[in-house]
Design an enzyme around this catalytic site. Sequence first.
Site, short mmCIF file in Angstrom:
data_model
loop_
_atom_site.label_atom_id
_atom_site.label_comp_id
_atom_site.label_asym_id
_atom_site.label_seq_id
_atom_site.Cartn_x
_atom_site.Cartn_y
_atom_site.Cartn_z
N ARG A 121 0.81 -1.24 0.00
CA ARG A 121 0.00 0.00 0.00
C ARG A 121 0.84 1.29 0.00
O ARG A 121 0.35 2.36 0.35
CB ARG A 121 -0.98 0.02 1.17
CG ARG A 121 -1.92 -1.17 1.14
CD ARG A 121 -3.20 -0.91 1.90
NE ARG A 121 -4.05 -2.08 1.80
CZ ARG A 121 -4.01 -3.10 2.65
NH1 ARG A 121 -3.18 -3.09 3.67
NH2 ARG A 121 -4.80 -4.12 2.49
N LYS A 143 3.64 11.26 -11.20
CA LYS A 143 2.75 10.43 -12.02
C LYS A 143 3.44 9.11 -12.28
O LYS A 143 4.57 9.09 -12.80
CB LYS A 143 2.45 11.11 -13.36
CG LYS A 143 1.36 12.13 -13.29
CD LYS A 143 0.95 12.54 -14.69
CE LYS A 143 -0.10 13.62 -14.67
NZ LYS A 143 -0.43 14.10 -16.02
N GLU A 185 9.95 17.49 -24.95
CA GLU A 185 9.30 17.90 -23.69
C GLU A 185 9.90 19.21 -23.18
O GLU A 185 9.21 20.00 -22.54
CB GLU A 185 9.44 16.80 -22.62
CG GLU A 185 8.86 15.44 -23.01
CD GLU A 185 7.34 15.32 -22.86
OE1 GLU A 185 6.65 16.34 -22.77
OE2 GLU A 185 6.86 14.16 -22.85
N LYS A 227 8.22 22.67 -14.24
CA LYS A 227 7.39 21.52 -13.85
C LYS A 227 7.10 21.54 -12.35
O LYS A 227 5.97 21.29 -11.92
CB LYS A 227 8.05 20.20 -14.26
CG LYS A 227 7.22 19.02 -13.81
CD LYS A 227 7.04 17.94 -14.82
CE LYS A 227 5.97 16.96 -14.35
NZ LYS A 227 5.96 15.72 -15.09
N GLU A 237 -3.68 17.24 -11.04
CA GLU A 237 -4.20 17.63 -12.36
C GLU A 237 -5.69 17.96 -12.35
O GLU A 237 -6.48 17.43 -13.13
CB GLU A 237 -3.90 16.55 -13.40
CG GLU A 237 -3.98 17.10 -14.82
CD GLU A 237 -3.42 16.17 -15.88
OE1 GLU A 237 -2.25 15.77 -15.77
OE2 GLU A 237 -4.15 15.87 -16.81
N ARG A 241 -2.12 21.64 -14.35
CA ARG A 241 -1.14 20.60 -14.70
C ARG A 241 -1.42 19.99 -16.07
O ARG A 241 -0.51 19.50 -16.74
CB ARG A 241 -1.12 19.51 -13.61
CG ARG A 241 -0.09 18.44 -13.91
CD ARG A 241 0.29 17.60 -12.72
NE ARG A 241 1.29 16.62 -13.12
CZ ARG A 241 1.93 15.82 -12.30
NH1 ARG A 241 1.68 15.87 -11.02
NH2 ARG A 241 2.84 14.97 -12.76
N ASN A 245 0.43 18.52 -20.90
CA ASN A 245 0.09 17.51 -21.89
C ASN A 245 -0.05 18.06 -23.30
O ASN A 245 -0.68 17.43 -24.15
CB ASN A 245 -1.21 16.81 -21.48
CG ASN A 245 -0.97 15.87 -20.33
OD1 ASN A 245 -0.04 15.08 -20.34
ND2 ASN A 245 -1.80 15.96 -19.31
N HIS A 248 0.13 15.75 -26.26
CA HIS A 248 0.16 14.38 -25.76
C HIS A 248 -1.06 13.55 -26.17
O HIS A 248 -0.94 12.34 -26.34
CB HIS A 248 0.30 14.37 -24.23
CG HIS A 248 1.69 14.68 -23.76
ND1 HIS A 248 2.38 15.82 -24.10
CD2 HIS A 248 2.54 13.97 -22.96
CE1 HIS A 248 3.57 15.81 -23.53
NE2 HIS A 248 3.70 14.70 -22.84
N HIS A 252 -0.24 10.29 -27.78
CA HIS A 252 -0.60 8.97 -27.23
C HIS A 252 -1.33 8.14 -28.28
O HIS A 252 -1.14 6.92 -28.36
CB HIS A 252 -1.47 9.14 -25.99
CG HIS A 252 -0.70 9.62 -24.79
ND1 HIS A 252 -1.32 10.07 -23.64
CD2 HIS A 252 0.62 9.69 -24.54
CE1 HIS A 252 -0.40 10.42 -22.76
NE2 HIS A 252 0.78 10.20 -23.28
N HIS A 265 8.24 8.25 -27.30
CA HIS A 265 7.23 9.12 -26.71
C HIS A 265 7.45 10.59 -27.15
O HIS A 265 6.52 11.27 -27.59
CB HIS A 265 7.27 8.99 -25.18
CG HIS A 265 6.35 9.92 -24.46
ND1 HIS A 265 4.98 9.76 -24.46
CD2 HIS A 265 6.59 11.03 -23.72
CE1 HIS A 265 4.42 10.74 -23.76
NE2 HIS A 265 5.37 11.52 -23.30
#
Length: 362
Positions: A121, A143, A185, A227, A237, A241, A245, A248, A252, A265
Amino acid sequence: MTTRQRLDVDLGDRSYPIFIGPDLLSDESLFSPYIRGSQVMIVSNETVAPLYLEQMQQLLPAKQLASVVLPDGESFKNLDTLNQIFDGLLEQRHNRTTTLIALGGGVVGDMTGFAAASYQRGVDFIQVPTTLLSQVDSSVGGKTGVNHRLGKNMIGAFHQPQAVVIDTNTLNTLPDNELSAGLAEVIKYGLILEPQFLTWLENNMGALLGRDPQMLAEAIKRSCETKAKVVAEDEKEAGKRALLNLGHTFGHAIETHAGYGEWLHGEAVAAGTVLAAQLSERLGWISSADVDRTRRVLEAANLPLAPPAGMSVEDFIDLMAVDKKVIDGQLRLILLKSLGDAVVTSDFSEAMLRDTLSDAIS
Ligand code: NAD
Ligand code: GLY
């Protein structure tokens, strides 16, 4: 001589430092204060481990060290590979005070972070990013996750590291195309929030591609500063935030369609960024000169500007519908009001999106 820098991600009692500089993998004092137990599990992959695992192991002689070496590649960023980390942790009887160290690029970092988020956990972890992309983006902000066959990064958790240690010397072994992917990026920060940084990048792209250590360290620092600021304002987010992206959602879709690992990527993000700029122009928000400028800076970084041949408008529309920014069936995109000023918006018609994709594909 490049000096060492420290930045901080300000998240209350979960704040953590980012160390940037050469030779940091030889400095035990950057690690020990962030490891609370005696157990440490270093997670790397079969490309990075031969280069840096031994150095990392020698750094922490007092610890009960174990390591897991994963197969290399985006195509292995999945639940099956994640299990290899859990197997190692359980076989070596790691308890809740263990610390995981992610030694590698964004794939290793995202998977190690997710393993740390979910093992018993939640346990501690430290990011040691070794690609430019992971140094400027994925190692900061918590993330973590893995891909699903039907969508990228669809399974994961927010889990902040204890520290991020960026040894800029590791970039010396990075292939050229991976350096360029990281620059996608870096350019993103300029386009969404930092117009002066965009100009700096345009003026210094040659030095960055030539791996000038001072210039790379400066680009990493400025990227991490941006960042860290955004993450401190909006960790989960809920709003700002999402600007990180830019490109992205298109990217993606390209990665998923091509098959994970076929397009890097950062390459997919670059082609996606051009699409985002073109849609912004169609909305009348930016000029064709702005789109050209966006294309030029990405091209100067040796990045692709167009989606892969063979991808249809329908492919994009289907795959973009799986995006995490979709709310109640409504697609939201990061678009540009000007260069250096991005917004999260659903303020575009599907026809405009389709026309933009159709023009880019033909
Ligand atoms: P990657 O982890 O696949 O690394 C790229 C390649 O470089 C791999 O083959 C790797 O083994 C190799 N490599 C790594 N370090 C090296 C070194 N120093 N010398 C030589 N080779 C080295 O890819 P990446 O570009 O680092 O990361 C991409 C991943 O990051 C994607 O899965 C993406 O979804 C994720 N990402 C996550 C976030 C986030 O916020 N968590 C942000 C951006 C991207
Ligand atoms: N790379 C996007 C984010 O960290 O939010």
